[in-house]
Scaffold this motif. Structure first.
Motif: not given
Length: 467
Positions: A89-94
């Protein structure tokens, strides 16, 4: 644009929803020749990430002899790939907020640091193992971006009649990296005197042949570190997030926010249906191919031959996948039919391979030709379905951003692979159950696709609004 990171203004759509709906404003689109350079850098990053992830499976017998690894150790080294998807989820947000450039630079740096840790030539066996495992984990953390951002790149840079082809190249080249490890590893690292697994032992001593194996594995680590370092420098110098002008109406249109996208995906029954149809067979095949050498060892297949089987199964899938993507670009609107044919072929091939491995019960001929053919066909049909699935995901849930959509499904695929490899760490003696999982996953996916109702919302926007 060259080396500067994307900002909020760069991420704003060039067209608002009202302008695309009313068609009052002209849509100016253009494709740039530099798109092929961007696609090349992205694909090479995925290639190296796949190669580093699959470094140990093809040389598992040599690693057991040289480093005292067990089969469970090899399974855990492969397991770090799906574990890297935990913070997806963090990488998708980034990716959604900072753009492709920042996301790719972070992934390339994680790969660089991970390959560097694996290359430290320490004699202390416990510390060396920790560094190897840490390096595999860091490389796995690059997976959410390099395995999910291909459709976003194709939409951002390529015209509608080239999107499926660009998606195929961007998503399948990482599999070529895994295939290259099947080739490079066994050719660079010699097998032990026999191809059967040996008893785990410490690596502080050993015969000259054992020490030579350690040196060759170290050379493999150095080679992969050097390639990652060169590519990191290239991405740092030039990798823009987006072109000055969009290539299509869909590339310029407004997308949902990050939170709204997650809610839309998790509440869309049709999306969840095909997401499961994708994740189950792809996750099983990824775990299955990662330990292919172990599966083929009881059939008296050597480490080198197992490497060649894995190599050609992945290469065949990549070549066939790009060809089918080009075909899909030319006819459009036939993704479900293509997937049905691919999954039917995968189900038949997996059944053939499973029954061939049970020759004592089925009395089917278990020859090198049948093992090669059935295994390669499984790879061709399953791997080539990846870009077709990705394009169908995006068409189904548009206007959810491509990176978020594909991030969810690749997370699910890696979750399946992670669970499979987790169970594998406790059951490494008899792997016949893994072949049955492969066959069942293909049949299960085929059933889901047959009952899926397709739609092409993004294609409709490009065809009718731009007309």
């Amino acid at each position: 644009m060259g080396t500067a990171s994307s900002d909020q203004a760069e991420r704003e759509p060039l067209l608002s929803p009202s302008s695309t709906e009313t068609n009052n404003l002209p849509v100016y689109s253009r494709v740039y020749g530099r798109r092929w350079l961007v696609l090349t850098f992205f694909s090479l990053l995925g290639f190296l990430q796949g190669m580093v992830w699959n470094s140990w499976g093809p040389i598992q017998n040599s690693a057991i002899r040289a480093f005292g690894f067990t089969k469970s150790d090899i399974a855990v080294l492969v397991l770090w790939g799906p574990v890297g998807y935990i913070p997806w989820l963090l990488f998708m947000w980034l990716m959604d907020n900072k753009g492709l450039r920042v996301s790719l630079l972070l992934s390339a740096f994680l790969m660089l640091l991970g390959s560097a840790l694996r290359s430290v030539p320490l004699e202390e066996e416990p510390l060396r193992r920790w560094l190897i495992h840490g390096g595999q984990l860091l490389n796995g953390l690059a997976g959410p971006t390099v395995m999910s951002a291909g459709p976003l790149l194709s939409t951002t840079w390529f015209a509608p009649d080239q999107r499926a082809t660009a998606t195929a190249v961007a998503t399948l080249v990482p599999y070529l990296g895994s295939a290259a490890s099947f080739l490079l590893g066994p050719l660079l690292v010699p097998a032990p005197n026999d191809s059967m697994p040996t008893t785990a032992r410490g690596a502080s001593g050993g015969t000259p042949h054992d020490l030579f194996i350690r040196d060759r594995i170290q050379l493999l680590m150095y080679s992969e570190f050097g390639a990652v370092a060169v590519l990191f420098g290239a991405v740092l110098l030039y990798f823009p997030s987006r072109p000055p002008m969009p290539p299509s109406v869909a590339a310029a249109s407004q997308r949902l926010s990050y939170r709204s996208s997650i809610i839309r995906l998790l509440s869309n029954g049709r999306f969840l249906m095909i997401a499961v149809a994708y994740a189950v067979p792809l996750g099983v095949v990824a775990g299955w191919s990662g330990v292919l050498d172990m599966i083929l060892t009881p059939a008296k297949v050597s480490q080198v031959d197992a490497g060649w089987i894995g190599f050609w199964s992945i290469v065949g899938g990549c070549v066939f996948g790009v060809a089918m993507a080009r075909f899909a670009d030319s006819i459009r609107g036939m993704l479900k039919l293509i997937l049905v044919l691919m999954l039917a072929g995968a189900s038949l091939s997996a059944t053939w391979f499973t029954l061939t491995c049970l020759t004592r019960l089925t009395h089917l001929p278990s020859t090198a030709a049948t093992l090669y053919t059935s295994c390669i066909l499984v790879g061709i049909f399953i791997n080539s379905s990846v870009p077709m699935f990705f394009e169908l995901f995006i068409e189904t849930v548009y206007p959810v951003p491509e990176g978020i959509t594909c991030g969810v499904v690749t997370f699910l695929g890696n979750l399946v692979m992670g669970l499979l490899l987790f169970f594998l760490t406790f059951s490494c003696t008899d792997l016949s159950w893994l072949n049955w999982c492969l066959t069942g996953s293909c049949l299960f996916s085929l059933m889901l696709i047959l009952f899926f109702r397709e739609s092409y919302d993004r294609l409709y926007l490009d065809v009718f609004v731009s007309a």
